[in-house]
Design a protein around this motif. Structure first.
Motif, PDB file in Angstrom:
ATOM      1  N   TRP A  36      84.099  35.193  40.173  1.00  0.00           N
ATOM      2  CA  TRP A  36      83.700  35.210  41.578  1.00  0.00           C
ATOM      3  C   TRP A  36      83.004  36.531  41.874  1.00  0.00           C
ATOM      4  O   TRP A  36      83.481  37.589  41.462  1.00  0.00           O
ATOM      5  CB  TRP A  36      84.914  35.041  42.490  1.00  0.00           C
ATOM      6  N   PHE A  37      81.915  36.415  42.602  1.00  0.00           N
ATOM      7  CA  PHE A  37      81.117  37.559  42.964  1.00  0.00           C
ATOM      8  C   PHE A  37      80.878  37.517  44.474  1.00  0.00           C
ATOM      9  O   PHE A  37      81.018  36.469  45.103  1.00  0.00           O
ATOM     10  CB  PHE A  37      79.755  37.504  42.246  1.00  0.00           C
ATOM     11  N   ARG A  38      80.527  38.648  45.040  1.00  0.00           N
ATOM     12  CA  ARG A  38      80.157  38.633  46.454  1.00  0.00           C
ATOM     13  C   ARG A  38      78.982  39.562  46.683  1.00  0.00           C
ATOM     14  O   ARG A  38      78.782  40.533  45.938  1.00  0.00           O
ATOM     15  CB  ARG A  38      81.331  39.009  47.346  1.00  0.00           C
ATOM     16  N   GLN A  39      78.237  39.218  47.712  1.00  0.00           N
ATOM     17  CA  GLN A  39      77.040  39.984  48.027  1.00  0.00           C
ATOM     18  C   GLN A  39      77.021  40.292  49.517  1.00  0.00           C
ATOM     19  O   GLN A  39      77.033  39.380  50.354  1.00  0.00           O
ATOM     20  CB  GLN A  39      75.791  39.194  47.624  1.00  0.00           C
ATOM     21  N   ALA A  93      81.113  38.410  53.392  1.00  0.00           N
ATOM     22  CA  ALA A  93      80.025  38.415  52.414  1.00  0.00           C
ATOM     23  C   ALA A  93      79.706  36.988  52.016  1.00  0.00           C
ATOM     24  O   ALA A  93      80.428  36.052  52.365  1.00  0.00           O
ATOM     25  CB  ALA A  93      80.431  39.214  51.176  1.00  0.00           C
ATOM     26  N   MET A  94      78.631  36.845  51.256  1.00  0.00           N
ATOM     27  CA  MET A  94      78.353  35.584  50.579  1.00  0.00           C
ATOM     28  C   MET A  94      79.061  35.637  49.236  1.00  0.00           C
ATOM     29  O   MET A  94      78.888  36.596  48.483  1.00  0.00           O
ATOM     30  CB  MET A  94      76.854  35.400  50.389  1.00  0.00           C
ATOM     31  N   TYR A  95      79.836  34.611  48.946  1.00  0.00           N
ATOM     32  CA  TYR A  95      80.594  34.559  47.711  1.00  0.00           C
ATOM     33  C   TYR A  95      79.975  33.547  46.755  1.00  0.00           C
ATOM     34  O   TYR A  95      79.640  32.431  47.148  1.00  0.00           O
ATOM     35  CB  TYR A  95      82.049  34.184  47.996  1.00  0.00           C
ATOM     36  N   TYR A  96      79.851  33.961  45.504  1.00  0.00           N
ATOM     37  CA  TYR A  96      79.262  33.120  44.473  1.00  0.00           C
ATOM     38  C   TYR A  96      80.233  32.948  43.322  1.00  0.00           C
ATOM     39  O   TYR A  96      80.942  33.883  42.939  1.00  0.00           O
ATOM     40  CB  TYR A  96      77.980  33.742  43.929  1.00  0.00           C
ATOM     41  N   GLN A 124      76.046  27.774  44.277  1.00  0.00           N
ATOM     42  CA  GLN A 124      75.088  27.882  45.369  1.00  0.00           C
ATOM     43  C   GLN A 124      75.454  28.952  46.394  1.00  0.00           C
ATOM     44  O   GLN A 124      74.625  29.311  47.229  1.00  0.00           O
ATOM     45  CB  GLN A 124      74.949  26.517  46.073  1.00  0.00           C
ATOM     46  N   GLY A 125      76.673  29.449  46.328  1.00  0.00           N
ATOM     47  CA  GLY A 125      77.112  30.464  47.270  1.00  0.00           C
ATOM     48  C   GLY A 125      77.744  29.856  48.506  1.00  0.00           C
ATOM     49  O   GLY A 125      77.394  28.743  48.921  1.00  0.00           O
ATOM     50  N   THR A 126      78.697  30.597  49.064  1.00  0.00           N
ATOM     51  CA  THR A 126      79.349  30.163  50.293  1.00  0.00           C
ATOM     52  C   THR A 126      79.679  31.392  51.130  1.00  0.00           C
ATOM     53  O   THR A 126      80.088  32.423  50.598  1.00  0.00           O
ATOM     54  CB  THR A 126      80.615  29.337  49.984  1.00  0.00           C
ATOM     55  N   GLN A 127      79.493  31.280  52.422  1.00  0.00           N
ATOM     56  CA  GLN A 127      79.721  32.404  53.309  1.00  0.00           C
ATOM     57  C   GLN A 127      81.197  32.515  53.670  1.00  0.00           C
ATOM     58  O   GLN A 127      81.841  31.512  54.004  1.00  0.00           O
ATOM     59  CB  GLN A 127      78.882  32.260  54.584  1.00  0.00           C
TER      60      GLN A 127
END
Length: 132
Positions: A36-39, A93-96, A124-127
């Motif tokens: 899991w990543f976040r931006q 954040a947006m989490y991927y 696809q990412g999720t907020q």
């Protein structure tokens, strides 16, 4: 072809909880990393947590800011979850989700792989939004 599909996320007040889920398909390797990543806006994507799928020791690993609050887990298929408790506004954040084949002795190397920007298959990412 590897596909990564994620779900979950949303809005919650500070102190609340959310769970993210992610399924990877098309991976033929017996062992692979999922993470899991976040931006944050205007920032690069950073690794939050990783786990080594198919390994005797999955070695869940976390970035310091989420230790004790987030938990990564897997089920018997290629699905991982990120349980996020005691959420803070700074977690917004947006989490991927991402997956990457890897052959490691130490599953903790999945985290290093993520920190190095070496994951190649992304969801696809999720907020996630945490209000104070």
């Amino acid at each position: 072809q590897v596909q990564v599909t994620q779900s979950g996320g949303g809005s919650v007040q500070a102190g609340g909880s959310l769970i993210l889920s992610c399924a990877a398909s098309g991976i033929t390797d017996s062992r692979f990393c999922m993470g899991w990543f976040r931006q944050f806006p205007g920032r690069r994507r950073d690794v939050v947590s990783t786990i080594y799928i198919g390994a005797a020791r999955p070695s869940p690993t976390y970035t310091d800011s989420v230790k004790g609050r987030f938990t990564i887990s897997q089920d018997d298929a290629n699905t991982v979850y990120l349980q996020m408790n005691n959420l803070k506004p700074e977690d917004t954040a947006m989490y991927y989700c991402a997956a990457q084949a890897a052959d490691f002795q130490d599953g903790g190397n999945c985290f290093r792989l993520g920190a190095a920007g070496k994951f190649r298959n992304w969801g696809q990412g999720t907020q996630v939004t945490v209000s104070s």
